[in-house]
Scaffold this motif. Structure first.
Motif, PDB file in Angstrom:
ATOM      1  N   ILE A   1       1.968  -2.476  -2.826  1.00 41.69           N
ATOM      2  CA  ILE A   1       1.555  -0.987  -2.840  1.00 41.69           C
ATOM      3  C   ILE A   1       2.747   0.567  -2.281  1.00 41.69           C
ATOM      4  O   ILE A   1       3.703   1.333  -2.960  1.00 41.69           O
ATOM      5  N   ALA A   2       3.537  -0.046  -0.938  1.00 42.63           N
ATOM      6  CA  ALA A   2       4.678   0.438  -0.305  1.00 42.63           C
ATOM      7  C   ALA A   2       5.710   0.068  -1.016  1.00 42.63           C
ATOM      8  O   ALA A   2       6.900   1.117  -1.219  1.00 42.63           O
ATOM      9  N   ILE A   3       5.913  -1.123  -2.150  1.00 44.65           N
ATOM     10  CA  ILE A   3       7.517  -0.957  -3.140  1.00 44.65           C
ATOM     11  C   ILE A   3       7.069   0.140  -3.938  1.00 44.65           C
ATOM     12  O   ILE A   3       8.088   0.208  -4.671  1.00 44.65           O
ATOM     13  N   ILE A   4       5.774  -0.637  -4.287  1.00 44.28           N
ATOM     14  CA  ILE A   4       5.997   0.429  -5.815  1.00 44.28           C
ATOM     15  C   ILE A   4       5.935   1.707  -5.475  1.00 44.28           C
ATOM     16  O   ILE A   4       6.784   3.072  -6.030  1.00 44.28           O
ATOM     17  N   ALA A   5       5.220   2.543  -4.290  1.00 45.04           N
ATOM     18  CA  ALA A   5       5.483   3.743  -3.675  1.00 45.04           C
ATOM     19  C   ALA A   5       7.046   3.908  -3.551  1.00 45.04           C
ATOM     20  O   ALA A   5       6.998   5.210  -4.012  1.00 45.04           O
TER      21      ALA A   5
END
Length: 95
Positions: A8-12
């Motif tokens: 989630i963090a990587i994509i965001a």
């Protein structure tokens, strides 16, 4: 923030807040269409599409939650509790 999935963090972080906020609106629109198709058809294909679009919206909401300040979950929970209590009161009033 509690991070249950680093993806989630990587994509965001890759796309950024504004882009993902706009993407969330697109995914919500697609979920709306999938809901209506499911209600009209109630077949396995429409159910699968509903589940897929629901997952897309959840993923986007998780990304937006990732960007929010630490106390966002407190604000969200307060609003959620208020709205749930208000609806229960409405239901009880009508019985």
């Amino acid at each position: 923030m509690k991070m249950t999935d680093i993806r989630i963090a990587i994509i965001a972080d890759h796309y950024g807040f504004d882009h993902q906020l706009k993407k969330l609106t697109e995914e919500m629109a697609e979920l709306t269409v999938a809901i209506h198709h499911y209600l009209d058809r109630k077949d396995d294909e429409s159910k699968a599409s509903l589940c897929e679009e629901f997952a897309d919206v959840e993923i986007m909401m998780d990304q937006i939650r990732y960007f929010m300040p630490q106390n966002f979950d407190n604000w969200r929970q307060e609003a959620r509790d208020y709205k749930l209590s208000r609806q229960i009161a409405r239901i009880n009033k009508n019985e």
